[in-house]
Design a protein around this motif. Structure first.
Motif, PDB file in Angstrom:
ATOM      1  N   ASN A   8     -10.350   3.650  10.832  1.00 19.59           N
ATOM      2  CA  ASN A   8     -10.805   2.463  11.556  1.00 19.59           C
ATOM      3  C   ASN A   8     -12.326   2.375  11.625  1.00 19.59           C
ATOM      4  N   GLU A   9     -13.011   3.519  11.488  1.00 17.10           N
ATOM      5  CA  GLU A   9     -14.467   3.515  11.513  1.00 17.10           C
ATOM      6  C   GLU A   9     -15.056   2.977  10.208  1.00 17.10           C
ATOM      7  N   LEU A  10     -14.313   3.082   9.130  1.00 13.71           N
ATOM      8  CA  LEU A  10     -14.833   2.728   7.805  1.00 13.71           C
ATOM      9  C   LEU A  10     -14.376   1.352   7.341  1.00 13.71           C
ATOM     10  N   GLN A  11     -13.279   0.874   7.873  1.00 10.12           N
ATOM     11  CA  GLN A  11     -12.764  -0.438   7.484  1.00 10.12           C
ATOM     12  C   GLN A  11     -11.905  -0.962   8.615  1.00 10.12           C
ATOM     13  N   LYS A  12     -11.752  -2.253   8.649  1.00  8.59           N
ATOM     14  CA  LYS A  12     -10.886  -2.841   9.665  1.00  8.59           C
ATOM     15  C   LYS A  12      -9.478  -2.308   9.442  1.00  8.59           C
ATOM     16  N   LEU A  13      -8.921  -1.707  10.468  1.00  8.71           N
ATOM     17  CA  LEU A  13      -7.616  -1.059  10.323  1.00  8.71           C
ATOM     18  C   LEU A  13      -6.550  -2.096   9.989  1.00  8.71           C
ATOM     19  N   GLU A  14      -5.856  -1.875   8.878  1.00  7.74           N
ATOM     20  CA  GLU A  14      -4.831  -2.817   8.446  1.00  7.74           C
ATOM     21  C   GLU A  14      -3.564  -2.644   9.271  1.00  7.74           C
ATOM     22  N   PRO A  15      -2.868  -3.744   9.528  1.00  5.06           N
ATOM     23  CA  PRO A  15      -1.578  -3.608  10.230  1.00  5.06           C
ATOM     24  C   PRO A  15      -0.572  -2.864   9.368  1.00  5.06           C
ATOM     25  N   ALA A  16       0.403  -2.275  10.007  1.00  3.26           N
ATOM     26  CA  ALA A  16       1.413  -1.497   9.290  1.00  3.26           C
ATOM     27  C   ALA A  16       2.169  -2.391   8.306  1.00  3.26           C
ATOM     28  N   TYR A  17       2.573  -1.784   7.198  1.00  2.00           N
ATOM     29  CA  TYR A  17       3.390  -2.502   6.217  1.00  2.00           C
ATOM     30  C   TYR A  17       4.818  -2.591   6.745  1.00  2.00           C
ATOM     31  N   LYS A  18       5.389  -3.784   6.662  1.00  2.00           N
ATOM     32  CA  LYS A  18       6.778  -3.969   7.125  1.00  2.00           C
ATOM     33  C   LYS A  18       7.694  -4.433   6.004  1.00  2.00           C
ATOM     34  N   ARG A  19       7.229  -5.426   5.229  1.00  2.00           N
ATOM     35  CA  ARG A  19       8.076  -6.010   4.181  1.00  2.00           C
ATOM     36  C   ARG A  19       7.586  -5.534   2.821  1.00  2.00           C
ATOM     37  N   ILE A  20       8.467  -4.906   2.071  1.00  2.00           N
ATOM     38  CA  ILE A  20       8.080  -4.268   0.808  1.00  2.00           C
ATOM     39  C   ILE A  20       9.020  -4.718  -0.305  1.00  2.00           C
ATOM     40  N   MET A  21       8.416  -5.106  -1.457  1.00  5.34           N
ATOM     41  CA  MET A  21       9.211  -5.446  -2.632  1.00  5.34           C
ATOM     42  C   MET A  21       8.903  -4.432  -3.726  1.00  5.34           C
ATOM     43  N   ILE A  22       9.960  -3.859  -4.301  1.00  5.16           N
ATOM     44  CA  ILE A  22       9.827  -2.849  -5.347  1.00  5.16           C
ATOM     45  C   ILE A  22      10.347  -3.426  -6.659  1.00  5.16           C
ATOM     46  N   ALA A  23       9.552  -3.327  -7.705  1.00  2.00           N
ATOM     47  CA  ALA A  23       9.982  -3.753  -9.042  1.00  2.00           C
ATOM     48  C   ALA A  23      10.316  -2.518  -9.863  1.00  2.00           C
ATOM     49  N   ILE A  29       2.019   4.135   1.905  1.00  2.00           N
ATOM     50  CA  ILE A  29       2.682   3.176   2.795  1.00  2.00           C
ATOM     51  C   ILE A  29       2.450   3.573   4.254  1.00  2.00           C
ATOM     52  N   ASP A  30       2.427   4.872   4.529  1.00  2.00           N
ATOM     53  CA  ASP A  30       2.220   5.360   5.899  1.00  2.00           C
ATOM     54  C   ASP A  30       0.806   5.071   6.404  1.00  2.00           C
ATOM     55  N   TYR A  31      -0.174   4.990   5.481  1.00  2.00           N
ATOM     56  CA  TYR A  31      -1.566   4.785   5.876  1.00  2.00           C
ATOM     57  C   TYR A  31      -2.132   3.540   5.185  1.00  2.00           C
ATOM     58  N   PRO A  32      -1.836   2.338   5.699  1.00  2.00           N
ATOM     59  CA  PRO A  32      -2.321   1.102   5.081  1.00  2.00           C
ATOM     60  C   PRO A  32      -3.847   1.108   4.936  1.00  2.00           C
ATOM     61  N   GLY A  33      -4.321   0.773   3.743  1.00  2.00           N
ATOM     62  CA  GLY A  33      -5.756   0.748   3.485  1.00  2.00           C
ATOM     63  C   GLY A  33      -6.267   1.977   2.768  1.00  2.00           C
ATOM     64  N   ALA A  34      -5.482   3.059   2.734  1.00  2.00           N
ATOM     65  CA  ALA A  34      -5.918   4.278   2.048  1.00  2.00           C
ATOM     66  C   ALA A  34      -5.752   4.122   0.546  1.00  2.00           C
ATOM     67  N   LEU A  35      -6.683   4.707  -0.212  1.00  2.00           N
ATOM     68  CA  LEU A  35      -6.583   4.737  -1.670  1.00  2.00           C
ATOM     69  C   LEU A  35      -5.856   5.986  -2.140  1.00  2.00           C
ATOM     70  N   GLN A  36      -5.997   7.059  -1.394  1.00  7.00           N
ATOM     71  CA  GLN A  36      -5.310   8.327  -1.676  1.00  7.00           C
ATOM     72  C   GLN A  36      -5.108   9.064  -0.375  1.00  7.00           C
ATOM     73  N   VAL A  37      -3.996   9.770  -0.269  1.00 10.84           N
ATOM     74  CA  VAL A  37      -3.716  10.612   0.896  1.00 10.84           C
ATOM     75  C   VAL A  37      -3.223  11.949   0.381  1.00 10.84           C
ATOM     76  N   LEU A  38      -3.968  13.003   0.652  1.00 10.26           N
ATOM     77  CA  LEU A  38      -3.620  14.335   0.170  1.00 10.26           C
ATOM     78  C   LEU A  38      -3.392  15.244   1.370  1.00 10.26           C
ATOM     79  N   GLU A  39      -2.251  15.915   1.402  1.00 11.55           N
ATOM     80  CA  GLU A  39      -1.916  16.765   2.536  1.00 11.55           C
ATOM     81  C   GLU A  39      -2.093  18.237   2.204  1.00 11.55           C
ATOM     82  N   PHE A  40      -2.559  18.993   3.192  1.00 14.42           N
ATOM     83  CA  PHE A  40      -2.753  20.430   3.059  1.00 14.42           C
ATOM     84  C   PHE A  40      -2.120  21.143   4.248  1.00 14.42           C
TER      85      PHE A  40
END
Length: 458
Positions: free
Chosen positions: A223-238, A137-148
């Protein structure tokens, strides 16, 4: 290393498969004879049928001289009792348990000590999945985010799209596009196959690109690899289980969140516990309900019920009705492959998150983090360099002089609070946190040996 795994379900079976290939001595315990025989037919391991918390069963599995016991059954109580018995009767050095219940986890600091419940490491799958989805959610457009390195550096997977600034250009031009940001492409997957990233490698549309950078620079590189997506604001959780409730709690302060829960009592409970989330009772795969809730105006639909089929169907419906992005929790590996390439944007596997956490504790040496990737075929690891130029094969040496196993890339080095993107002349120093990407995880033992401390003879 001699390891006993209690539970031959998806997590236990996959973990056994990961560890058997690394010259470990594995015993697998489960009450399901058929499942054990199936795994024994394809893996070189010992199987023992029976309750993993019974002393005689543990003894039969080799507990008297085991180095580690990993209890990953679907029952928290069984996992805890197994670790208690392993400690009390067999003095097993390392005990790991999967614990899912928040009723237990909220007391983890008070409970899990040798004088109380002797468990050395707790694996909480729901918390891991919640963390992973929050990163997406923090990084719109990412498929995976791994922190070190405590979040200082991140490894991010994105799909390169037509129109991306770098698509159709060689990797060597990346520095021209973002001259003030240092980054490195750790791996590229094209049509599901790994490609070694060189300066001359040209990025193509639909490539899956893993890049590493200081976490503060992730959006600029994306942003270099894909058009940077706008931040997510409205979220629905099932789904209002542990994951859905945990996500809503994390996201509600900065996002507009709606949560659908089919059980009226659970929905009422969540409505009283959550502050700014709108909770309502209903079926997330109900066409009329989604229309009434204006699903087409939402940025993300996240399906995290405990039913794979329901998650998939509700997400497909939400996508058809106009939601911008869908994220789906899927337990069964076969279903993950099934939805790949469909209109579902991201499939999230709790098994992969759990395996990654387990491998972090199982790996030898000074390994701080392990992430299992690409269905377990690849790995990203963080390892702390120890020793000096006389006792280490890496400390005091430039990367270009280090003989890395095939398909292994050093992506970054964290030295104190400084993130250094790895280049051929970058030197590794003692206590550096080194982040590596392995296209083929079978070379993990070679990486571990490379970083072991011992006398080096020239």
């Amino acid at each position: 290393m001699k390891i006993i795994i209690i539970g031959a379900g998806q997590v236990g079976g996959t973990l056994a498969e990961n560890l058997v290939g690394e010259r470990n001595e594995i015993s697998l315990v489960d009450i399901d004879h058929e499942k054990l025989h199936e795994l024994q037919d394809k893996l070189d391991l010992q199987v023992v049928a029976g309750q993993g918390c019974y002393p005689e069963i543990l003894k039969k599995a080799g507990a008297e001289d085991a180095d580690m016991i990993i209890a990953v059954t679907n029952d928290d109580a069984t996992n805890m009792i197994t670790c208690q018995i392993a400690y009390s009767l067999f003095n097993t050095p390392t005990k790991i348990a999967r614990i899912r219940s928040n009723q237990i986890l909220r007391y983890r600091e008070q409970l899990f000590h040798n004088k109380d419940v002797p468990i050395d490491h707790i694996i909480a799958p729901e918390q891991l999945v919640t963390r992973d989805i929050a990163h997406l959610i923090d990084y719109p457009g990412a498929l995976q985010v791994l922190e070190f390195a405590s979040g200082k550096v991140s490894l991010v997977a994105v799909k390169a799209y037509y129109g991306g600034l770098l698509v159709g250009h060689a990797l060597s031009t990346l520095k021209e596009h973002i001259p003030n940001i240092d980054t490195r492409v750790a791996a590229i997957y094209r049509n599901g196959k790994p490609i070694r990233p060189l300066g001359t490698t040209v990025i193509e549309a639909d490539d899956e690109v893993f890049f590493i950078a200081a976490s503060i620079h992730i959006r600029a590189v994306m942003n270099e690899l894909q058009k940077l997506e706008p931040a997510y604001k409205r979220i629905m959780i099932a789904g209002g289980g542990n994951i859905g409730a945990g996500l809503a709690s994390i996201l509600e302060s900065n996002h507009q969140v709606k949560l659908i829960e089919h059980n009226p009592q659970r929905a009422a409970q969540l409505a009283s516990e959550l502050n700014d989330t709108l909770v309502f009772t209903g079926d997330s795969s109900d066409h009329e309900l989604l229309l009434e809730e204006h699903i087409d105006q939402y940025d993300v639909f996240i399906a995290v019920t405990n039913d794979d089929e329901a998650n998939i169907m509700s997400s497909l419906l939400a996508k058809k009705l106009g939601v911008r992005k869908t994220m789906v929790l899927i337990q069964r590996d076969a279903y993950v492959d099934l939805v790949h390439g469909s209109t579902i944007d991201i499939a999230i596997s709790p098994q992969q998150a759990t395996i990654s956490a387990l491998l972090t504790h199982v790996r030898k040496g000074a390994i701080d983090n392990v992430y299992s990737l690409r269905g377990g075929a690849a790995e990203a690891i963080e390892i702390v360099a120890k020793g000096d130029e006389h006792s280490s094969k890496v400390v005091g040496r430039e990367i270009k002089s280090i003989k890395l196993p095939p398909g292994t890339t050093i992506g970054a080095i964290v030295r104190g609070d400084t993130v250094l993107i790895a280049h051929s002349n970058t030197m590794i120093l003692e206590e550096d946190h080194v982040i590596l990407f392995l296209v083929n995880k079978r070379y993990i033992s070679d990486v571990e040996k490379l970083f072991q401390v011992g006398a080096i003879y020239f």
